[in-house]
Design a protein around this motif. Structure first.
Motif, PDB file in Angstrom:
ATOM      1  N   THR A 160      49.628  41.353  41.391  1.00  0.00           N
ATOM      2  CA  THR A 160      48.372  41.516  42.141  1.00  0.00           C
ATOM      3  C   THR A 160      47.226  41.836  41.178  1.00  0.00           C
ATOM      4  OG1 THR A 160      49.584  42.338  44.043  1.00  0.00           O
ATOM      5  CG2 THR A 160      47.229  42.875  43.958  1.00  0.00           C
ATOM      6  N   ARG A 161      47.506  42.741  40.243  1.00  0.00           N
ATOM      7  CA  ARG A 161      46.447  43.130  39.295  1.00  0.00           C
ATOM      8  C   ARG A 161      46.049  41.938  38.419  1.00  0.00           C
ATOM      9  NH1 ARG A 161      46.569  47.086  34.367  1.00  0.00           N
ATOM     10  NH2 ARG A 161      44.343  47.047  33.911  1.00  0.00           N
ATOM     11  N   ILE A 162      47.030  41.167  37.994  1.00  0.00           N
ATOM     12  CA  ILE A 162      46.739  40.006  37.134  1.00  0.00           C
ATOM     13  C   ILE A 162      45.928  38.968  37.914  1.00  0.00           C
ATOM     14  CG2 ILE A 162      47.791  38.125  35.812  1.00  0.00           C
ATOM     15  CD1 ILE A 162      50.126  40.197  35.283  1.00  0.00           C
ATOM     16  N   ARG A 163      46.267  38.774  39.187  1.00  0.00           N
ATOM     17  CA  ARG A 163      45.462  37.854  40.017  1.00  0.00           C
ATOM     18  C   ARG A 163      44.015  38.348  40.075  1.00  0.00           C
ATOM     19  NH1 ARG A 163      50.021  38.581  43.701  1.00  0.00           N
ATOM     20  NH2 ARG A 163      51.505  36.935  43.199  1.00  0.00           N
ATOM     21  N   GLY A 164      43.860  39.652  40.213  1.00  0.00           N
ATOM     22  CA  GLY A 164      42.519  40.240  40.283  1.00  0.00           C
ATOM     23  C   GLY A 164      41.748  40.050  38.980  1.00  0.00           C
ATOM     24  N   LEU A 165      42.436  40.245  37.852  1.00  0.00           N
ATOM     25  CA  LEU A 165      41.782  40.062  36.548  1.00  0.00           C
ATOM     26  C   LEU A 165      41.340  38.610  36.375  1.00  0.00           C
ATOM     27  CD1 LEU A 165      44.185  42.221  34.337  1.00  0.00           C
ATOM     28  CD2 LEU A 165      41.759  42.693  34.757  1.00  0.00           C
ATOM     29  N   ARG A 166      42.225  37.681  36.769  1.00  0.00           N
ATOM     30  CA  ARG A 166      41.866  36.258  36.656  1.00  0.00           C
ATOM     31  C   ARG A 166      40.675  35.938  37.555  1.00  0.00           C
ATOM     32  NH1 ARG A 166      47.214  32.379  36.494  1.00  0.00           N
ATOM     33  NH2 ARG A 166      47.894  32.931  34.399  1.00  0.00           N
ATOM     34  N   ALA A 167      40.708  36.465  38.784  1.00  0.00           N
ATOM     35  CA  ALA A 167      39.615  36.181  39.733  1.00  0.00           C
ATOM     36  C   ALA A 167      38.298  36.734  39.210  1.00  0.00           C
ATOM     37  CB  ALA A 167      39.943  36.779  41.104  1.00  0.00           C
ATOM     38  N   ALA A 168      38.374  37.849  38.464  1.00  0.00           N
ATOM     39  CA  ALA A 168      37.158  38.466  37.909  1.00  0.00           C
ATOM     40  C   ALA A 168      36.739  37.800  36.602  1.00  0.00           C
ATOM     41  CB  ALA A 168      37.394  39.960  37.693  1.00  0.00           C
ATOM     42  N   GLY A 169      37.514  36.806  36.162  1.00  0.00           N
ATOM     43  CA  GLY A 169      37.161  36.079  34.941  1.00  0.00           C
ATOM     44  C   GLY A 169      37.643  36.749  33.667  1.00  0.00           C
ATOM     45  N   ASP A 170      38.442  37.829  33.807  1.00  0.00           N
ATOM     46  CA  ASP A 170      38.934  38.529  32.615  1.00  0.00           C
ATOM     47  C   ASP A 170      40.276  37.914  32.204  1.00  0.00           C
ATOM     48  OD1 ASP A 170      39.422  40.223  30.566  1.00  0.00           O
ATOM     49  OD2 ASP A 170      39.041  42.071  31.696  1.00  0.00           O
ATOM     50  N   LEU A 171      40.197  36.698  31.681  1.00  0.00           N
ATOM     51  CA  LEU A 171      41.419  35.943  31.375  1.00  0.00           C
ATOM     52  C   LEU A 171      42.186  36.560  30.220  1.00  0.00           C
ATOM     53  CD1 LEU A 171      40.171  32.263  31.765  1.00  0.00           C
ATOM     54  CD2 LEU A 171      41.051  33.850  33.476  1.00  0.00           C
ATOM     55  N   ALA A 172      41.461  37.155  29.267  1.00  0.00           N
ATOM     56  CA  ALA A 172      42.139  37.744  28.102  1.00  0.00           C
ATOM     57  C   ALA A 172      43.006  38.923  28.550  1.00  0.00           C
ATOM     58  CB  ALA A 172      41.107  38.206  27.079  1.00  0.00           C
ATOM     59  N   ALA A 173      42.478  39.760  29.440  1.00  0.00           N
ATOM     60  CA  ALA A 173      43.259  40.908  29.934  1.00  0.00           C
ATOM     61  C   ALA A 173      44.470  40.425  30.732  1.00  0.00           C
ATOM     62  CB  ALA A 173      42.370  41.808  30.787  1.00  0.00           C
ATOM     63  N   ALA A 174      44.241  39.406  31.560  1.00  0.00           N
ATOM     64  CA  ALA A 174      45.361  38.865  32.352  1.00  0.00           C
ATOM     65  C   ALA A 174      46.457  38.346  31.419  1.00  0.00           C
ATOM     66  CB  ALA A 174      44.854  37.744  33.261  1.00  0.00           C
ATOM     67  N   GLU A 175      46.058  37.620  30.394  1.00  0.00           N
ATOM     68  CA  GLU A 175      47.051  37.051  29.470  1.00  0.00           C
ATOM     69  C   GLU A 175      47.798  38.147  28.707  1.00  0.00           C
ATOM     70  OE1 GLU A 175      48.083  33.973  29.737  1.00  0.00           O
ATOM     71  OE2 GLU A 175      46.581  34.018  31.311  1.00  0.00           O
ATOM     72  N   THR A 176      47.114  39.250  28.408  1.00  0.00           N
ATOM     73  CA  THR A 176      47.788  40.347  27.707  1.00  0.00           C
ATOM     74  C   THR A 176      48.949  40.891  28.543  1.00  0.00           C
ATOM     75  OG1 THR A 176      45.765  40.942  26.582  1.00  0.00           O
ATOM     76  CG2 THR A 176      47.435  42.644  26.689  1.00  0.00           C
ATOM     77  N   LEU A 177      48.732  41.005  29.848  1.00  0.00           N
ATOM     78  CA  LEU A 177      49.788  41.547  30.716  1.00  0.00           C
ATOM     79  C   LEU A 177      50.919  40.540  30.943  1.00  0.00           C
ATOM     80  CD1 LEU A 177      47.600  43.439  33.359  1.00  0.00           C
ATOM     81  CD2 LEU A 177      48.726  44.362  31.331  1.00  0.00           C
ATOM     82  N   LEU A 178      50.612  39.272  30.684  1.00  0.00           N
ATOM     83  CA  LEU A 178      51.637  38.229  30.875  1.00  0.00           C
ATOM     84  C   LEU A 178      52.376  37.892  29.583  1.00  0.00           C
ATOM     85  CD1 LEU A 178      49.574  35.789  33.127  1.00  0.00           C
ATOM     86  CD2 LEU A 178      51.663  36.984  33.789  1.00  0.00           C
ATOM     87  N   ARG A 179      51.857  38.387  28.452  1.00  0.00           N
ATOM     88  CA  ARG A 179      52.390  37.977  27.148  1.00  0.00           C
ATOM     89  C   ARG A 179      53.871  38.358  27.011  1.00  0.00           C
ATOM     90  NH1 ARG A 179      48.806  40.702  23.068  1.00  0.00           N
ATOM     91  NH2 ARG A 179      47.271  39.265  23.905  1.00  0.00           N
TER      92      ARG A 179
END
Ligand SMILES: Cc1cc2nc3c(=O)[nH]c(=O)nc-3n(C[C@H](O)[C@H](O)[C@H](O)COP(=O)(O)O)c2cc1C
Ligand SMILES: Nc1ncnc2c1ncn2[C@@H]1O[C@H](COP(=O)(O)OP(=O)(O)OP(=O)(O)O)[C@@H](O)[C@H]1O
Length: 189
Positions: A160-179
């Motif tokens: 859910t948080r990663i979806r929120g980061l992506r929706a907010a355009g913070d792709l780098a933060a989202a990718e960090t949590l997915l790495r």
């Protein structure tokens, strides 16, 4: 995708196993929390000398019900799960028939895996209308509840948080949590 790591067996129904350690979930994105849960599952199965099993759903139930957008397609999820080294992946098609299954009927299916332990987070729900919880699961199986992985700021890592980061355009933060967490490191996002 599976040709890359042919030792992992993928099933669309519960295989009948001798004994196993099992983890279950949607695992959309296979984020840092999922990765820790699954690598712990693999390690525990090795300690006990039994099969490690990851049981997941396609599509993720939240996506099926229209409550969320899917983070990663099935082939990518399977590749990411496979890389974590479980002996078996069970990918249950999440459809009208499965969603109506009672908690008891789903536990009957889980029993085919002969789980010595089931390792999930405390918020895990299952069965029609989400009627099953970890208390019910523990009445039938040995359940090992996992401590949630948090980022440096203390927030629990979640799809859910990663979806929120992506929706907010913070792709780098989202990718960090997915790495992939191949080397242990702090999650700084
Ligand atoms: C047999 C079965 C039936 C389910 N039925 C529902 C349902 O009626 N409504 C719902 O919102 N989720 C339903 N779910 C999804 C669960 O609430 C949950 O999302 C799923 O077990 C994955 O766990 P996770 O969300 O912790 O990854 C069902 C799950 C299973 C295994
Ligand atoms: N941060 C985490 N640390 C450890 N385990 C986790 C973490 N997040 C989820 N899990 C566990 O992984 C399994 C699958 O969870 P799930 O796929 O619902 O993840 P999620 O990130 O909570 O998803 P969503 O945000 O869409 O609800 C569950 O057993 C859940 O408790």
């Amino acid at each position: 995708m599976f040709d890359l790591i042919p030792t992992t067996r993928c099933h669309a129904a519960m295989p009948c196993l001798g004994a196993s350690v099992v983890t279950i979930g949607a695992f959309d994105g296979v984020h840092a929390g999922h990765q820790q849960l699954i690598t712990g599952n693999v390690r525990r199965a090795q300690e006990l000398g039994v099969s490690s099993v990851v049981c997941t759903f396609d599509p993720p139930p939240k996506v099926f019900f229209g409550r969320a957008a899917q983070l990663c397609p099935l082939d990518e999820k399977l590749a990411r799960l496979t890389a974590l080294g479980p002996d078996h992946l069970v990918v249950l098609p999440f459809d009208e028939a499965l969603r109506e299954l009672s908690p008891a009927a789903f536990m009957d299916r889980l029993a085919l895996l002969r789980p010595l332990e089931i390792r999930v987070g405390g918020d895990f729900r299952f069965g029609c209308k989400q009627a099953g919880d970890v208390t019910l699961l523990a009445q039938r199986f040995d359940v090992d509840l996992q401590t949630p992985v948090r980022c440096a700021a203390g927030e629990v890592v979640s799809s859910t948080r990663i979806r929120g980061l992506r929706a907010a355009g913070d792709l780098a933060a989202a990718e960090t949590l997915l790495r992939p967490m191949s080397a242990p490191r702090e999650v700084r996002v």
